[in-house]
Design a protein around this motif. Sequence first.
Motif, PDB file in Angstrom:
ATOM      1  N   LEU A  63       0.821  -1.212   0.000  1.00 14.81           N
ATOM      2  CA  LEU A  63       0.000   0.000   0.000  1.00 14.81           C
ATOM      3  C   LEU A  63       0.851   1.257   0.000  1.00 14.81           C
ATOM      4  CD1 LEU A  63      -2.824  -1.031   2.507  1.00 14.81           C
ATOM      5  CD2 LEU A  63      -2.971  -0.882   0.016  1.00 14.81           C
ATOM      6  N   VAL A  64       1.921   1.257   0.773  1.00  8.49           N
ATOM      7  CA  VAL A  64       2.801   2.427   0.827  1.00  8.49           C
ATOM      8  C   VAL A  64       3.475   2.647  -0.521  1.00  8.49           C
ATOM      9  CG1 VAL A  64       4.953   3.318   1.830  1.00  8.49           C
ATOM     10  CG2 VAL A  64       3.184   2.357   3.304  1.00  8.49           C
ATOM     11  N   GLY A  65       4.031   1.587  -1.097  1.00  3.30           N
ATOM     12  CA  GLY A  65       4.688   1.737  -2.395  1.00  3.30           C
ATOM     13  C   GLY A  65       3.735   2.241  -3.452  1.00  3.30           C
ATOM     14  N   ALA A  66       2.549   1.652  -3.528  1.00  6.16           N
ATOM     15  CA  ALA A  66       1.587   2.046  -4.548  1.00  6.16           C
ATOM     16  C   ALA A  66       1.062   3.455  -4.330  1.00  6.16           C
ATOM     17  CB  ALA A  66       0.422   1.050  -4.563  1.00  6.16           C
ATOM     18  N   SER A  67       0.838   3.830  -3.083  1.00  2.00           N
ATOM     19  CA  SER A  67       0.245   5.132  -2.787  1.00  2.00           C
ATOM     20  C   SER A  67       1.237   6.283  -2.931  1.00  2.00           C
ATOM     21  CB  SER A  67      -0.328   5.140  -1.368  1.00  2.00           C
ATOM     22  OG  SER A  67      -1.329   4.155  -1.224  1.00  2.00           O
ATOM     23  N   LEU A  68       2.501   6.029  -2.584  1.00  2.27           N
ATOM     24  CA  LEU A  68       3.488   7.108  -2.567  1.00  2.27           C
ATOM     25  C   LEU A  68       4.321   7.181  -3.837  1.00  2.27           C
ATOM     26  CD1 LEU A  68       4.872   7.029   1.098  1.00  2.27           C
ATOM     27  CD2 LEU A  68       2.801   8.078   0.176  1.00  2.27           C
ATOM     28  N   GLY A  69       4.406   6.109  -4.598  1.00  2.00           N
ATOM     29  CA  GLY A  69       5.268   6.107  -5.770  1.00  2.00           C
ATOM     30  C   GLY A  69       6.646   5.577  -5.443  1.00  2.00           C
ATOM     31  N   ALA A  70       7.472   5.458  -6.473  1.00  3.47           N
ATOM     32  CA  ALA A  70       8.751   4.755  -6.348  1.00  3.47           C
ATOM     33  C   ALA A  70       9.682   5.395  -5.330  1.00  3.47           C
ATOM     34  CB  ALA A  70       9.429   4.681  -7.718  1.00  3.47           C
ATOM     35  N   VAL A  71       9.983   6.681  -5.483  1.00  5.24           N
ATOM     36  CA  VAL A  71      10.996   7.313  -4.641  1.00  5.24           C
ATOM     37  C   VAL A  71      10.510   7.453  -3.204  1.00  5.24           C
ATOM     38  CG1 VAL A  71      12.328   9.413  -4.262  1.00  5.24           C
ATOM     39  CG2 VAL A  71      12.065   8.512  -6.580  1.00  5.24           C
ATOM     40  N   ARG A  72       9.320   8.010  -3.026  1.00  6.75           N
ATOM     41  CA  ARG A  72       8.812   8.189  -1.667  1.00  6.75           C
ATOM     42  C   ARG A  72       8.519   6.848  -1.000  1.00  6.75           C
ATOM     43  NH1 ARG A  72       4.379  12.724  -3.202  1.00  6.75           N
ATOM     44  NH2 ARG A  72       3.920  10.992  -4.615  1.00  6.75           N
TER      45      ARG A  72
END
Length: 216
Positions: A63-72
């Motif tokens: 969820l974090v990866g998908a929601s924030l994008g690659a760098v964040r």
Amino acid sequence: MTIAAPAPRVLADALVRPSTLLRALAADAALVAVGAGLVAVLAQVIVPMWPVPITGQTLGVLLVGASLGAVRGAASLALYAGLGLVGLPVMAPQTDGSHITGLALLATPSFGYVIGFVVAALVVGRLSELQWDRKVPRAIVAFVAGSAIIYAVGLPWLAAVLSTLGVAQGPALLTATLQAGILPFLLGDAVKALIAGALLPLAWAGVRAVDRAKRD
């Protein structure tokens, strides 16, 4: 300095739309911290097992990866790992409820999965930037890929620790690693990928509905 609002690439961009560069930087920092906090909380949702417990971490990573994008996303999981390495009790607890912290984490069987979290968040985040999180089938594929990356990094680490502990050697080490590090988690990770694969497209549908209502 006022910045123009580009089309949102990931869900966080659609929900948080700062108007200045300074606010954008502050928002990015806050999102990274919140993502690390979410994974830390889900790490405490645990079915105790040795050498690797079942936790809610993987769902948080996806969820974090998908929601924030690659760098964040990658930065958020790197922050999570860093918090554990500097001594904060953010990792999954042991069977007795205690937490291993600091550099001692490097010798734990499960720390390879934590490193895998960073890579998985990077890849899932990039796929989300390419809009794989907008529709359920592609979202599920992206999240299954993220889970596979966690295994790809975590299993060799687990094997090295099991070998060091003398649990198994030679051909038996492969069997022990698979039995301890992947087989107990396949069903749960499949369910987590399905949950994440449904939540992200649903969230995007909500964003689009709100945007349409604002225009009407």
